[in-house]
Design a protein around this motif. Sequence first.
Motif, PDB file in Angstrom:
ATOM      1  N   THR A  95      39.755 -15.061  -1.350  1.00  0.00           N
ATOM      2  CA  THR A  95      38.984 -13.938  -0.816  1.00  0.00           C
ATOM      3  C   THR A  95      37.505 -14.226  -1.073  1.00  0.00           C
ATOM      4  O   THR A  95      37.153 -15.074  -1.915  1.00  0.00           O
ATOM      5  N   ARG A 128      38.061  -9.541   1.803  1.00  0.00           N
ATOM      6  CA  ARG A 128      38.684 -10.304   2.901  1.00  0.00           C
ATOM      7  C   ARG A 128      38.910 -11.761   2.552  1.00  0.00           C
ATOM      8  O   ARG A 128      38.147 -12.379   1.822  1.00  0.00           O
ATOM      9  N   SER A 132      40.217 -14.939   7.439  1.00  0.00           N
ATOM     10  CA  SER A 132      39.960 -13.806   8.332  1.00  0.00           C
ATOM     11  C   SER A 132      38.471 -13.657   8.642  1.00  0.00           C
ATOM     12  O   SER A 132      38.084 -12.770   9.395  1.00  0.00           O
TER      13      SER A 132
END
Lengths: 258, 323
Positions: A95, A128, A132
């Motif tokens: 992330t 995120r 992505s």
Amino acid sequence: MAEAVLRAEGVGYRLGARALVADVALELHTGEVLGLIGPNGAGKSTLLRLMAGLLRPTAGALHLHGRALDSFPARERARRIGYLPQHFAPHWDYTARELLRLGLERGGDPSGLEAVATRHDITALLPRRWSSLSGGERARVLAASVLATRPELVLADEATAALDVGQSLALMRRLRAAAQAGAAVAVVVHDLNLAVAWCDRIALLHQGRLQALATAPALAEDPRLDAVFGVVFERVRTQAGWMLNARARRCEGDREPP
Amino acid sequence: MIAWLLPPLGLLAGLMLGAVTLTPAEALALLADPAQPVAQLLLQWRLPRVLAAGCVGALLALGGTVFQGVFRNPLAEPYLLGSAGGAAVGATVALLVALPLPQGLALPVFAFCGAWAATWLVLALARLADGTSVAALLLAGVAVAALLGAVRSFLMLALSDETVSLQAVLAWSLGGVQTPSWPELGLLAALTAAALLLCRGLARGLDLLGLGEAMAESYGLAVRRFVGLAVLAGAFVVAISVVWGGLVGFVGLMAPHLARWTSGPLHARLLPRAAAIGAGLAMLCDGAARALLPPAEIPLGLVTAAIGAPFFLLVLAREARRG
């Protein structure tokens, strides 16, 4: 003249019989953005990796604040130097928060993560995963991670290569901001107009050697630029500075441009 | 959370399953009343074996997680990499050759040397081809594993005699956990805990390596030295698992993946969860190995392969889609 953050003295790097970088001498100062330009294979990325301490020079020496670069412990070097690689593709789907934490931890202090995220405008991206994120968002997250420890030397290796015009400008703005905050910045740039517009000085490399080192406006006018790239540049003076348009490929026997 | 549920589930299933299969209520009732003879059988025979299988599974999961991190490859695991095969060759030599060392010492030492050498061989071959690419690593691993399998078979044929049961060595090489004594189980548990701590010490380096070698170096990791250390640690972990459990494939592949899906890729969180999942999986599979063809036992390696091979193909397909 501001203090030299990095000094290269006769730096060379050979791979077998081939000299990838030869006899490069330059200084990089606090608050400045130095552009490294040159055709493919000129040795720009190798020179940047030498400056980052990722490669050891086979000739000459590099000094960070007057101290031999290879004498720094790896952790201290990591905290002081921020390196933005040409292609960054993490092997695991971290992330943004995890990437920022890894960047901060090299300074030994992962606290203040939220403040760094706010400063770099990536707070909304923190939860995120890398897969992505869009290209521009990835560039922002990577820049935030590398700049998180406020390194005194920032080295960016064609970090704008995969970005569109707007994203490239945003990244150059971030690097310029890092310089204004006290870092010395060196950036490998393929887009000459980006280099002329955003760099204070530009180093022109060809076949591993430093061909010219001058302020951006002076280098934009330097005829060696045409010779090294093998093209004739049309130079247009605008309010913002020089614009370079490659007009034609130079042929054998062409006269040197004036 | 799911990771932490698997070990108790695996333990319960392992206690229930076997030549005589118990219901959960029967198993719990026997545990609550250990004075019964059947309960004694459960506690002295089945429980240590289930716990040993759990330790072997945890070790395989740790080895798989470390190797996946070092090779930056989601298909790296001790069995496919050849490191378990290397440990098996070392252990076979220790079992079949008269050595001036006591076997209790020779077995782990030779298994460790075999695992370490085989892992380096695969790493060197993969680097010759294309660094950390999935295809290069798999091909190198398959080639080395095949070679080691041939060497092991040759050693078994050439060196076994009437004093050594070929069938025992063969059964061990197919993967399987024997019932240990409580002191032996204590040693295995201590080694498993030490392996977890050792691997946990590699967590930050593995995280950085996941950024790519250049970024890892620029973030202060001495990549070559770290890879050397991590391979050494991985070989140690795999060697212990092979000494105690033989060749058990795919647990080291499945456990890190399942853990990564639930806890993300950072290794400080990933390693203990992978170990828990590996322990749970191995206990479940060991129970199935005892219960599927009673009173005979199927080798544990066959059960894990039956589940693990489709899982491997699933991961391979995902990787192929990612390019």
